[in-house]
Write a protein that holds these residues in place. Sequence first.
Motif, PDB file in Angstrom:
ATOM      1  N   THR A  55       0.786  -1.264  -0.080  1.00  0.00           N
ATOM      2  CA  THR A  55      -0.260   0.120  -0.125  1.00  0.00           C
ATOM      3  C   THR A  55       0.657   1.019  -0.298  1.00  0.00           C
ATOM      4  N   ASP A  56       0.642   2.055  -0.677  1.00  0.00           N
ATOM      5  CA  ASP A  56       1.272   3.659  -0.786  1.00  0.00           C
ATOM      6  C   ASP A  56       0.507   4.640   0.058  1.00  0.00           C
ATOM      7  N   VAL A 166      -2.278   1.361 -11.864  1.00  0.00           N
ATOM      8  CA  VAL A 166      -2.616   2.397 -12.630  1.00  0.00           C
ATOM      9  C   VAL A 166      -3.190   3.462 -11.432  1.00  0.00           C
ATOM     10  N   VAL A 167      -3.999   3.351  -9.728  1.00  0.00           N
ATOM     11  CA  VAL A 167      -4.501   3.535  -9.189  1.00  0.00           C
ATOM     12  C   VAL A 167      -3.349   4.574  -8.386  1.00  0.00           C
ATOM     13  N   ALA A 168      -1.932   3.770  -7.964  1.00  0.00           N
ATOM     14  CA  ALA A 168      -1.084   4.278  -7.423  1.00  0.00           C
ATOM     15  C   ALA A 168      -0.766   5.651  -8.250  1.00  0.00           C
ATOM     16  N   ARG A 200     -13.339   3.737 -13.220  1.00  0.00           N
ATOM     17  CA  ARG A 200     -13.570   2.867 -12.273  1.00  0.00           C
ATOM     18  C   ARG A 200     -12.339   2.025 -11.222  1.00  0.00           C
ATOM     19  N   ALA A 201     -11.220   1.816 -12.465  1.00  0.00           N
ATOM     20  CA  ALA A 201     -10.479   1.382 -10.804  1.00  0.00           C
ATOM     21  C   ALA A 201     -10.322   2.287 -10.603  1.00  0.00           C
ATOM     22  N   PHE A 202     -10.590   3.406  -9.696  1.00  0.00           N
ATOM     23  CA  PHE A 202     -10.081   4.267  -8.996  1.00  0.00           C
ATOM     24  C   PHE A 202     -11.150   4.781  -7.612  1.00  0.00           C
ATOM     25  N   THR A 203     -12.477   4.020  -8.107  1.00  0.00           N
ATOM     26  CA  THR A 203     -13.672   3.833  -7.455  1.00  0.00           C
ATOM     27  C   THR A 203     -13.038   2.890  -6.905  1.00  0.00           C
ATOM     28  N   ARG A 204     -13.166   1.327  -7.367  1.00  0.00           N
ATOM     29  CA  ARG A 204     -12.882   0.867  -6.662  1.00  0.00           C
ATOM     30  C   ARG A 204     -11.696   0.454  -5.612  1.00  0.00           C
ATOM     31  N   GLU A 205     -10.937   0.204  -5.822  1.00  0.00           N
ATOM     32  CA  GLU A 205      -9.764   0.485  -4.857  1.00  0.00           C
ATOM     33  C   GLU A 205     -10.122   1.001  -3.671  1.00  0.00           C
ATOM     34  N   LEU A 206     -10.291   2.912  -3.935  1.00  0.00           N
ATOM     35  CA  LEU A 206     -10.027   3.335  -2.407  1.00  0.00           C
ATOM     36  C   LEU A 206     -11.624   3.523  -2.387  1.00  0.00           C
ATOM     37  N   GLY A 207     -13.144   3.592  -3.512  1.00  0.00           N
ATOM     38  CA  GLY A 207     -13.726   3.852  -2.669  1.00  0.00           C
ATOM     39  C   GLY A 207     -14.701   5.534  -3.051  1.00  0.00           C
ATOM     40  N   VAL A 208     -13.791   6.375  -3.276  1.00  0.00           N
ATOM     41  CA  VAL A 208     -13.680   7.070  -3.954  1.00  0.00           C
ATOM     42  C   VAL A 208     -13.828   7.979  -5.506  1.00  0.00           C
TER      43      VAL A 208
END
Length: 274
Positions: A55-56, A166-168, A200-208
């Motif tokens: 985790t970053d 990608v999200v990181a 889609r990946a951002f919302t899935r990973e961080l919940g926002v």
Amino acid sequence: MLSFVDLATRPEFAVTAANCRNDHANWSAVESHRHVQVVLVRQGRFRRRVRGVDTDVDPTVGYVGMPGEEEHFAHPAGGDVCTSISLTPALWRALAGDTPRLATSTVYVDARLDLAHRRLLATARTPDVDYAGAERLTGLIRHIVDQVGAAPVPGSTSAGPADRAVVAAARDLVRDAHPAATGLIPLAAHLDVSPYRLSRAFTRELGVPLTRYRNRVRVTRALDRLEAGENRLGALAADLGFADQAHFTRTLRDHLGHTPTALRRLLAQGPPDG
């Protein structure tokens, strides 16, 4: 090099400022704790590995470490300044109730939690730790418990390794105000992914959503400036990239429930009113 300053210490909890000046990219030796550890970042960033998941960690993402968990840390981006809150297992159970042990220890630090963190630090520097400090501490922990229970858990396995990477990378670009971070489409192009996949990946990973995360980063910068005594709100709004002061005020009220002027007063206060 790692240094600690105890801000408040009681039998049930401790609040400690940790200043790490390490710059090693390799993983540390295994670490573990007897108590529950809540870690929130004030400056900088680092990486944490627990149960095989990396985790970053930065001012928008903190973590809860449970007793006995084996952790590893790396500091590829340099040092950081953190607040470490240690709770006895009994106090954690009293605050978390029947909340099960977290499937992931990663916590999304929304703007309200950021403000609660800052106000806890202000109170920890006063003599009124047993009442005012304990009130702010328990409120902060309940915020974490409620946030994790009410939203998709950040860092969950619903996002695969490629999407997590990608999200990181997107978080790095937004945090560093990279020129590509002016919008979803240029950001996705810079990362060589489709805008839909990134969103889609951002919302899935961080919940926002990514849009709210970008504003969350700007709110942190605003709090930093307000805490330092900034009173030129129009100039501050322009510096942070808002369309105007009204847009700036609406965003802070949306994320924190307060106007910039009210936040400046809150950040200057020590113990709660009364």
